[in-house]
Motif scaffolding. Structure first.
Motif, PDB file in Angstrom:
ATOM      1  N   ARG A 123      -1.863   2.337  -4.612  1.00  0.00           N
ATOM      2  CA  ARG A 123      -2.380   3.481  -5.352  1.00  0.00           C
ATOM      3  C   ARG A 123      -1.449   4.676  -5.166  1.00  0.00           C
ATOM      4  O   ARG A 123      -1.533   5.396  -4.172  1.00  0.00           O
ATOM      5  CB  ARG A 123      -3.780   3.854  -4.868  1.00  0.00           C
TER       6      ARG A 123
ATOM      7  N   SER B 223       0.863  -1.182   0.000  1.00  0.00           N
ATOM      8  CA  SER B 223       0.000   0.000   0.000  1.00  0.00           C
ATOM      9  C   SER B 223       0.895   1.226   0.000  1.00  0.00           C
ATOM     10  O   SER B 223       2.060   1.167   0.425  1.00  0.00           O
ATOM     11  CB  SER B 223      -0.938  -0.002   1.218  1.00  0.00           C
ATOM     12  N   TRP B 224       0.374   2.339  -0.494  1.00  0.00           N
ATOM     13  CA  TRP B 224       1.190   3.534  -0.669  1.00  0.00           C
ATOM     14  C   TRP B 224       1.644   4.103   0.671  1.00  0.00           C
ATOM     15  O   TRP B 224       0.861   4.246   1.605  1.00  0.00           O
ATOM     16  CB  TRP B 224       0.430   4.600  -1.436  1.00  0.00           C
TER      17      TRP B 224
ATOM     18  N   ALA C  33      -2.229   2.489 -11.572  1.00  0.00           N
ATOM     19  CA  ALA C  33      -0.970   2.195 -10.896  1.00  0.00           C
ATOM     20  C   ALA C  33       0.182   1.965 -11.867  1.00  0.00           C
ATOM     21  O   ALA C  33       1.274   2.518 -11.686  1.00  0.00           O
ATOM     22  CB  ALA C  33      -1.153   0.982  -9.986  1.00  0.00           C
TER      23      ALA C  33
END
Length: 280
Positions: free
Chosen positions: A181, A159-160, A188
């Motif tokens: 994301r 995850s970002w 992406a």
């Protein structure tokens, strides 16, 4: 083959249940296990079982719960470089609940968002001899040091996190989950290409793996697996991918190998029982 894994280490309490309890309900566990966990840690354990010489760079500290992590890593043949050896706070703890009928898991974890560590003495020397390095984005100072090392860098991008803006331009291979994301409106893959990632993949659990390498792109089907425990399947994927990158495998070959190892993981119950299938 020498590999370095940089990122999160947790104490995982893994309980298997025949049903996931609702609010204000209780369920009796069918089994309970305790093991070291975290993305980089599980990937390191996988790579060690595949025959690599592995060092894990993380923060464990002096709390008694850290002894559980150290003992498990030693049993798995992973060398620990502790970036916070004198910290008295407990290491992160993850509560992992696995549904017996499907192998699906639910995880509650604090991770290391409150833990700030610097670069430990000796890290540059460890990184300089690595055939490949994996970073999971936890412990930003350690991740940035790994990115600057100049060694082939695999990113586990679940995850970002803001640190990924610094890491992605250095990535030799960015392996992202479907939940990853980057900021902005681009999909992406397009966003990662714009950030300079020339080689990468996006996983979708049991669905096809989308990959790109330079101007080429495609998908790899994930063979059906009789999953009984999906906890750590993605981490096993990243550990095997790092082994393949260190061996110079091309993109498709590396991903097929990683998928095959993840399939072994999900066909076994518990965090460690599956490793015998790799060593055997």
């Amino acid at each position: 083959m020498r590999l370095v894994f940089v990122g999160l280490a947790t104490v995982d309490l893994v309980q298997r249940v025949d049903r996931v309890p609702g609010v204000d309900e209780k369920a009796e566990a069918l089994s309970t296990e305790v093991a070291a966990g975290g993305p980089a840690t599980n990937a390191a354990v996988t790579a060690a079982a595949l025959g690599a010489e592995v060092t894990l760079v993380t923060a464990v500290g002096a709390h008694p719960l850290g002894d559980l992590i150290r003992a498990d890593l030693a049993d798995c043949g992973v060398t620990l470089l502790d970036a916070g050896p004198h910290a008295t706070a407990p290491p992160p703890v993850s509560a992992v609940t696995v549904l017996d009928g499907t192998g699906q898991r639910t995880i509650v974890s604090r991770n290391a968002r409150d833990v700030a560590v610097g670069v430990p003495e000796g890290l540059d020397a460890v990184l300089s001899t690595a055939d490949a390095v994996l970073a999971d984005g936890h412990h930003p100072a350690l991740a940035r040091a790994a990115a600057r090392s100049g060694r082939p860098l695999v990113l586990d991008a679940g995850s970002w996190r803001p640190v990924f803006a610094d890491l992605l331009p250095h990535a030799g291979f960015a392996a992202c989950s479907a939940a990853f994301r980057p900021p902005g409106e681009r999909p992406a893959e397009a966003a990662l290409r714009a950030l300079g990632v020339r080689r990468g993949a996006i996983t979708h659990g049991p669905g096809p793996v989308r990959w790109w390498s330079g101007d080429a792109a495609g998908e790899i089907e994930v063979p059906p697996a009789d999953a009984v425990d999906t906890a750590g399947g993605g981490d096993a994927f990243h550990g095997a991918l790092t082994v393949a990158v260190a061996q110079g495998a091309d993109t498709v070959e590396a991903l097929r190998y990683a998928v095959s190892i993840a399939a072994v993981r999900v066909r076994h119950r518990g965090p460690r029982s599956w490793l015998a299938a790799l060593r055997g």
